[in-house]
Design an enzyme around this catalytic site. Structure first.
Site, mmCIF file in Angstrom:
data_model
loop_
_atom_site.group_PDB
_atom_site.id
_atom_site.type_symbol
_atom_site.label_atom_id
_atom_site.label_comp_id
_atom_site.label_asym_id
_atom_site.label_seq_id
_atom_site.Cartn_x
_atom_site.Cartn_y
_atom_site.Cartn_z
ATOM 1 C CG ASP A 60 -0.115 -4.003 2.613
ATOM 2 O OD1 ASP A 60 0.160 -3.498 1.511
ATOM 3 O OD2 ASP A 60 -0.305 -3.310 3.638
ATOM 4 C CB SER A 86 3.114 1.716 6.195
ATOM 5 O OG SER A 86 1.936 1.867 6.934
ATOM 6 N N GLY A 141 3.500 6.584 8.114
ATOM 7 C CA GLY A 141 4.858 6.668 7.580
ATOM 8 C C GLY A 141 5.739 5.530 8.043
ATOM 9 C CG HIS A 159 -0.397 0.319 2.509
ATOM 10 N ND1 HIS A 159 -0.103 -0.642 3.452
ATOM 11 C CD2 HIS A 159 -0.057 1.505 3.082
ATOM 12 C CE1 HIS A 159 0.382 -0.068 4.530
ATOM 13 N NE2 HIS A 159 0.423 1.244 4.332
#
EC number: 3.4.21.107
Length: 493
Positions: free
Chosen positions: A147, A222, A220, A117
């Site tokens: 993901d 992630s 941020g 993502h």
């Protein structure tokens, strides 16, 4: 000389106290102590963590956005009208949006891992290293189900610091962990916490098995790594739970044991190759388990089998309950997809199932999960509602009817659909189980039903044998599933 009983008693008490003290000291010595500082570990790991920024071109909207309401004649009315028309002009320059995330180097050749993502829909991806040098990145592969994404940069003559993966299955609740990332675009930020929970399902995807941590994770972070105290990556920070958007101490990371095989596939093939069984499954509730003769509601209930798939070739059938797959217990339904996905393609795996009241073992040659066809959204026109027609099945709240052209049209059913269609559901056992008009009952008590008399006969037979539930196989456009229908006047066993 005979020893004084009082002296012996005091000696035994002293020995017991001494033994207890020695045991306590030994236990304390083996316990994991809180580190005095994470400075040495952070200094070693920071160079491997990168910041990721992406840019995406956004075309101008084709229609003028809705304008705020102002009093008639307000000077703001003309101003906003002119502004919004200018924004929606076809010849206006496209806008560029940016987003920030984190990642980490897994190979000194320039391979970087992050979340899917973080880089989704990006036109350009830029990786910023710990020394503030920037590199354009190429997308090697991505996997939306977990993901995850793998990028590649060209480091030139620069020597990159890579970090190894650890075994997240060995992480215990209460272990210290370190998160490093790019929260709010601030760059290399280190936070510490513990493993708060394991195997969390947050409905993010079909293979959810998240590590929960209270290490501070924000927007941020992630794609950044979650390290254990040995400096190994045990998780990839992916999501937070936060009503406010900031960290409240509930963060989630993809465990390394789930991530590593996916990353290896992305590096090697540019896509993920997963094992495939070819079944649609559902969870077992206590009522379903009891109706099938199981003492525990553990396992995955096979609702349907893909024609020509691995399960069909191994003669798995709807109604089978998968208890073990390749020697691993299926304690709950959601574990099966992950276990199958991790199994080597082509491997013959023993599958223990519950069928007709006994355990059976079949061998399944695991296939490769096919690419999912793109879903085409289609909305059927609303059918005019008519009064319910059919026969009431006493004690269930169901009104059912044999299928005919009018009912097929009313409920949008295919020509090859066979069974009894539910035309009305009143308060009662069926409503409590979520049954609705348009559901098609295919089987009752593991026998096909084609007219209301078949269902009435199945209900009466179940009651006569003192069953508390009647097992129904039910189909609708969304799913094919089993329902344990309570029998209101069923006798207790």
């Amino acid at each position: 000389m005979v020893p004084n009983p009082m002296t012996v008693s005091r000696r035994l008490m002293v020995c017991a106290v001494t033994a207890a003290a020695i045991f306590a000291q030994a236990a304390a010595a083996t316990a994991r102590e809180a580190p005095g500082s994470f400075a040495d570990l952070a200094e070693k790991l920071l160079p491997a963590v990168v910041n990721i920024s992406t840019t995406q071109t956004i075309k101008n909207p084709e229609r003028i956005p809705e304008m705020p309401q102002f009093p008639p004649g307000s000077p703001f009315e003309d101003f906003f009208k002119e502004f919004m028309e200018r924004q929606a002009r076809p010849d206006a320059a496209p806008k560029r949006a940016t987003s920030l995330g984190s990642g980490f180097v897994i190979d000194a050749a320039g391979y970087v891992v992050t979340n899917n993502h973080v880089i989704a829909d990006a036109d350009e991806i830029t990786v910023t290293l710990h020394d503030d040098t920037t590199h354009k990145a190429t997308l090697i592969g991505r996997d939306s189900k977990t993901d995850l994404a793998v990028l590649k940069i060209d480091p030139g003559k620069k020597t990159l610091t890579a970090v190894p993966f650890g075994n997240s299955d060995q992480s215990r609740i209460g272990d210290w962990v370190l998160a490093i990332g790019n929260p709010f675009g601030l760059g290399g930020t280190v936070t510490a916490g513990i493993v708060s929970a394991r195997a969390r399902d947050i409905n993010a995807g079909p293979y959810d098995d998240f590590i929960q941590t209270d290490a501070s994770i924000n927007r941020g972070n992630s794609g950044g790594p979650l390290f254990n105290s040995a400096g190994e990556v045990v998780g990839i920070n992916t999501a937070i739970f936060s009503p406010s958007g900031g960290s409240i101490g509930i963060g989630f990371a993809i465990p390394s044991t789930l991530a590593k095989p996916v990353i290896d596939d992305l590096k090697q093939f540019g896509r993920t190759r997963r094992g495939w069984l070819g079944v649609r499954i559902q969870s077992l509730d206590p009522e379903l388990a009891e109706s099938m003769g199981l003492t525990e509601s553990k396992g995955a209930l096979v609702a349907s089998v893909n024609a020509g798939g691995p399960a069909a070739k191994a003669n798995l059938k709807p109604g089978d309950v998968i208890l073990k797959f390749d020697g691993r217990d299926i304690t709950e339904m959601r574990k099966l997809p992950r276990i199958v996905a991790e199994t080597a393609i082509g491997k013959k795996a023993p599958v223990e199932i519950w069928r007709d009241g006994k355990r059976v073992i079949v061998d399944v040659a695991v296939g490769e999960l096919p690419e999912e066809p793109e879903e085409v959204a289609s909305k059927s026109p609303e059918k005019p509602q008519t009064q319910a027609q059919g026969q009431v099945i006493a004690g269930t709240g169901l009104t059912v009817s044999a299928l005919n052209p009018a009912l097929r049209e009313r409920f949008g059913l295919e020509e090859d659909t066979a069974g009894l269609v539910v035309t009305e559901v009143k308060d009662g056992p069926a409503a409590e189980k979520g049954m609705k008009p348009g559901d098609v009952i295919i089987e009752a008590g593991n026998k096909p039903v084609r007219n209301p008399a078949d269902l009435t006969k199945a209900v009466e037979a179940a009651k006569a044998s003192s069953q508390k539930f009647l097992l129904l196989r039910v189909e609708n456009p969304q799913a094919l599933r089993y329902v344990a229908l309570p029998l209101s006047d069923g006798k207790k066993k």
